[in-house]
Write a protein that holds these residues in place. Structure first.
Motif, PDB file in Angstrom:
ATOM      1  N   ALA A 163      -5.953   3.330  -1.301  1.00  0.00           N
ATOM      2  CA  ALA A 163      -6.641   2.197  -1.924  1.00  0.00           C
ATOM      3  C   ALA A 163      -5.653   1.074  -2.223  1.00  0.00           C
ATOM      4  CB  ALA A 163      -7.320   2.646  -3.209  1.00  0.00           C
ATOM      5  N   GLN A 164      -6.066  -0.152  -2.011  1.00  0.00           N
ATOM      6  CA  GLN A 164      -5.209  -1.304  -2.278  1.00  0.00           C
ATOM      7  C   GLN A 164      -4.827  -1.377  -3.754  1.00  0.00           C
ATOM      8  OE1 GLN A 164      -3.893  -3.146   0.088  1.00  0.00           O
ATOM      9  NE2 GLN A 164      -2.697  -4.282  -1.438  1.00  0.00           N
ATOM     10  N   GLU A 165      -5.719  -0.913  -4.632  1.00  0.00           N
ATOM     11  CA  GLU A 165      -5.423  -0.921  -6.059  1.00  0.00           C
ATOM     12  C   GLU A 165      -4.202  -0.044  -6.367  1.00  0.00           C
ATOM     13  OE1 GLU A 165      -9.598  -1.972  -5.343  1.00  0.00           O
ATOM     14  OE2 GLU A 165      -8.360  -0.232  -4.755  1.00  0.00           O
ATOM     15  N   TRP A 166      -4.134   1.104  -5.700  1.00  0.00           N
ATOM     16  CA  TRP A 166      -2.988   1.999  -5.901  1.00  0.00           C
ATOM     17  C   TRP A 166      -1.704   1.345  -5.397  1.00  0.00           C
ATOM     18  CZ3 TRP A 166       0.454   4.614  -2.611  1.00  0.00           C
ATOM     19  CH2 TRP A 166       1.224   5.612  -3.227  1.00  0.00           C
ATOM     20  N   GLU A 168      -1.047  -1.834  -5.306  1.00  0.00           N
ATOM     21  CA  GLU A 168      -0.662  -2.863  -6.267  1.00  0.00           C
ATOM     22  C   GLU A 168      -0.070  -2.251  -7.530  1.00  0.00           C
ATOM     23  OE1 GLU A 168      -0.422  -5.926  -5.503  1.00  0.00           O
ATOM     24  OE2 GLU A 168      -1.343  -5.558  -3.541  1.00  0.00           O
ATOM     25  N   THR A 169      -0.592  -1.101  -7.947  1.00  0.00           N
ATOM     26  CA  THR A 169      -0.033  -0.415  -9.115  1.00  0.00           C
ATOM     27  C   THR A 169       1.413  -0.010  -8.862  1.00  0.00           C
ATOM     28  OG1 THR A 169      -2.196   0.443  -9.773  1.00  0.00           O
ATOM     29  CG2 THR A 169      -0.270   1.586 -10.640  1.00  0.00           C
ATOM     30  N   SER A 172       3.714  -3.044  -8.829  1.00  0.00           N
ATOM     31  CA  SER A 172       4.018  -3.571 -10.163  1.00  0.00           C
ATOM     32  C   SER A 172       5.089  -2.761 -10.880  1.00  0.00           C
ATOM     33  CB  SER A 172       2.741  -3.603 -11.010  1.00  0.00           C
ATOM     34  OG  SER A 172       2.321  -2.282 -11.337  1.00  0.00           O
TER      35      SER A 172
END
Length: 210
Positions: A163-166, A168-169, A172
């Protein structure tokens, strides 16, 4: 171009008329990074690997010590035949274990291929080794084709969807990377490019300086 996982298959030591097998690292996971064909010289390859080694050290994922087997380089060299813009036969140099060996091995192999092509010959597909003592490449075996590897799909590995969210996490949580640190050092402390390069090359030194 891509990154993929392999396993260390062990190591051969060639001694005169016999070979010794070292299986101490067999099965250790390896991450192989394959670049595009956009490195044009031995010096560029040296600079790229220096930056890559610094990066993996900053990320804390490897010591990057080539001499100890934590990092290796297997460059592929391909030159266009005389009068052609299309790259010719690709030659791979296996298991270079120092930045110096990468630069010297590439420089020698580029010159060797240039001489073959200038004489009207054809570069033969093969896998080369690097003789550190004589500073020459030598043929280890004729080059395999893709069919020789007998590739087949791994039935027990389903597609891995990330997932793209992972992503980005994770992004960061990355530390300040070398190029950003270098830029900040120059801007914040008035350092020259040379001084910033020297300090940033080793994260512990950079942290101590700051």
């Amino acid at each position: 171009r891509r990154a993929h996982l392999e396993e260390d298959a062990g190591k051969l030591f060639h001694r005169e008329d016999r070979s010794l097998v070292d299986l101490n690292r067999a099965g250790v996971p390896l991450l192989e990074i394959v670049t595009e064909r956009d490195i044009q010289s031995a010096d560029e390859a040296f600079a790229f690997l220096t930056q890559l080694r610094t990066l993996v050290r900053y990320l804390g994922i490897s010591t990057g010590d080539m001499e100890k087997g934590a990092m290796r380089c297997e460059p592929n060299i391909s030159l266009p035949p005389v009068g052609s813009a299309t790259l010719g036969t690709r030659i791979e140099i296996k298991n270079l274990n120092s930045l110096r060996a990468v630069r010297a091995g590439l420089a020698y192999e580029i010159e060797r291929q240039e001489n073959v092509l200038a004489a009207g010959g054809k570069v033969q597909p093969m896998t080369m080794g690097w003789d550190e003592k004589r500073s020459v490449t030598f043929c280890q075996r004729s080059k395999e084709t893709a069919a020789d590897y007998r590739y087949f799909p791994e039935p027990d590995l389903p597609p891995l969807i990330i997932a793209q969210e992972w992503v980005e996490t994770v992004r960061s949580q990355l530390p300040e990377l070398p190029e950003l640190k270098k830029t900040r050092f120059m801007a914040s402390y008035g350092l020259s490019t040379y001084d910033a390069d020297v300090l940033v090359a080793d994260k512990k030194v950079a942290d101590f300086y700051e």
